[in-house]
Design a protein around this motif. Structure first.
Motif: not given
Ligand code: ARG
Length: 372
Positions: A43, A113, A203, A247, A303-304, A306, A351, A356
């Motif tokens: 990830k 999560d 999540a 990812y 995370s990104s 987004w 996180g 989240c």
């Molecule tokens: N995978 C998502 C991204 O980077 C982040 C999601 C985070 N969500 C969470 N519940 N921790 O775009």
């Protein structure tokens, strides 16, 4: 009509948008960057500043994130929402089971999560990272309290997975895979987790009343989705994929329902046409989310950018949006939502964003069928 009263603890939440009355907000206390392990390595973005380093997060970043999380909790309280906080366990402690060992844990962020609230039930997810195997312990004092105070509360835990090496595809362990290859694998639904045993993170699940929409990706496998289907026999469980995401973990920066009939979708990770059936047949609109305001995530963040669309809906007309995400706020305004600005960016590294870092305890409303 709501039978909610702040004096009485009740667990109930069937969807992502009905009026929020009671919520858990995470804490940054003692959060760690865990050591390498298969699912986590897959990830961490290849160009990330986190590769190869681990240990307790710097104290000043923990303090700053806690300041923002406390402030967010206070904002919610000022709106009459009851807010509970977890009790952090010692995440520096290693974990050894008969099947694996890891030198440290993760943190008590983000609660979304781990905890999946469906109706009167809160279900502790299996999780799929070794460093998050014991994360539910951060929330046990709260779960025990809800159990004592609400005779209708169902406290459930999914079977703990073994998380041996058989759970992870070794192909994902190579240092440099490259985004192109990752996208190809994602399109083929070849993810880091195998089908050895049921795995899911909470999540990856979105609640739409009678329907649960679950992302198949790194943190949730098909057996995990089948486990959810058997566990919630009165629900319809739908599997979704977002092939544009190299990812794919956690659905809430990808697909965000705002109210009945309206969902924001990440324009780089559009839901494939052949998976849109239930939404289209029932007149739901899936609109592209606005662009993030930032070109890169903050330091030491998984995370990104987004997380811009990782919003918390307070009721079908009101939504919390991160303060710096001006394009997202502007879009919400155009969609007829009142925006509550929340400063959270300096906590993203722990996180995630506003969705989240929370977990539902109570929302008004009942279990409805939105896709008859
Ligand atoms: N995978 C998502 C991204 O980077 C982040 C999601 C985070 N969500 C969470 N519940 N921790 O775009």
């Amino acid at each position: 009509m709501s039978d909610w009263s702040p004096e009485k603890t009740q667990v109930k939440s069937w969807n992502e948008w009905d009026r929020l009355r009671h919520v858990i907000v995470g804490r940054a206390d003692d959060c760690h960057i865990p050591p390498e392990e298969p699912a986590l390595d897959a990830k961490v973005p290849e160009d990330s500043d986190m590769r190869g380093q681990w240990g307790r997060r710097p104290q000043e970043t923990i303090d700053r994130a806690n300041e923002l999380l406390d402030q967010f909790a206070n904002q919610l309280k000022a709106r009459g929402i009851r807010v509970d906080r977890p009790d952090s366990i010692d995440h520096s402690k290693p974990v050894t089971t008969p099947d694996f060992h890891t030198d440290s844990q993760f943190g008590c962020m983000p609660p979304r999560d781990v905890l999946l609230t469906v109706g009167h039930e809160i279900l502790e997810a299996t999780m799929s990272y070794r460093c998050r195997w014991f994360e539910y312990l951060n929330y046990r004092p709260l779960m025990q309290r809800y159990w004592d105070e609400d005779p209708n509360f169902r406290h459930e835990a999914a079977p703990k997975p073994r998380l041996t090496d058989a759970d992870y595809h070794p192909d994902y362990l190579s240092e440099k895979i490259g985004v192109e290859k990752r996208l190809q694998w994602a399109a083929e639904k070849f993810f880091v987790t195998t089908e050895e045993e049921p795995l899911f993170d909470a999540a990856d699940v979105l609640r739409f009343g009678r329907d649960l929409v679950v992302q198949h990706g790194f943190t949730t496998n098909l057996k995990g989705i089948e486990w959810l289907r058997r566990h919630f026999p009165d629900h319809r469980v739908h599997t979704v994929n977002f092939p544009g995401d190299p990812y794919p973990i956690h659905i809430d920066a990808t697909f965000t329902p705002l109210r009945p009939g309206l969902i924001l979708n990440n324009p780089q990770r559009r839901l494939p046409e052949d998976q849109r059936g239930i939404f289209e047949k029932n007149g739901w609109e899936i609109v592209d989310a606005a662009q993030p305001a930032h070109n890169a995530p903050p330091p030491l963040c998984y995370s990104s950018t987004w997380l811009s669309m990782n919003v918390l809906v307070l009721d079908p007309k009101t939504v919390c949006v991160e303060k710096s995400e001006v394009y997202q706020a502007e879009q919400m305004d155009k969609l007829g939502m009142e925006v509550v600005e929340v400063d959270l960016r300096d906590a993203y590294a722990f996180g995630g964003g506003l969705h989240c870092c929370t977990a539902d305890v109570y929302r008004d409303g009942d279990c409805e069928d939105y896709f008859p």
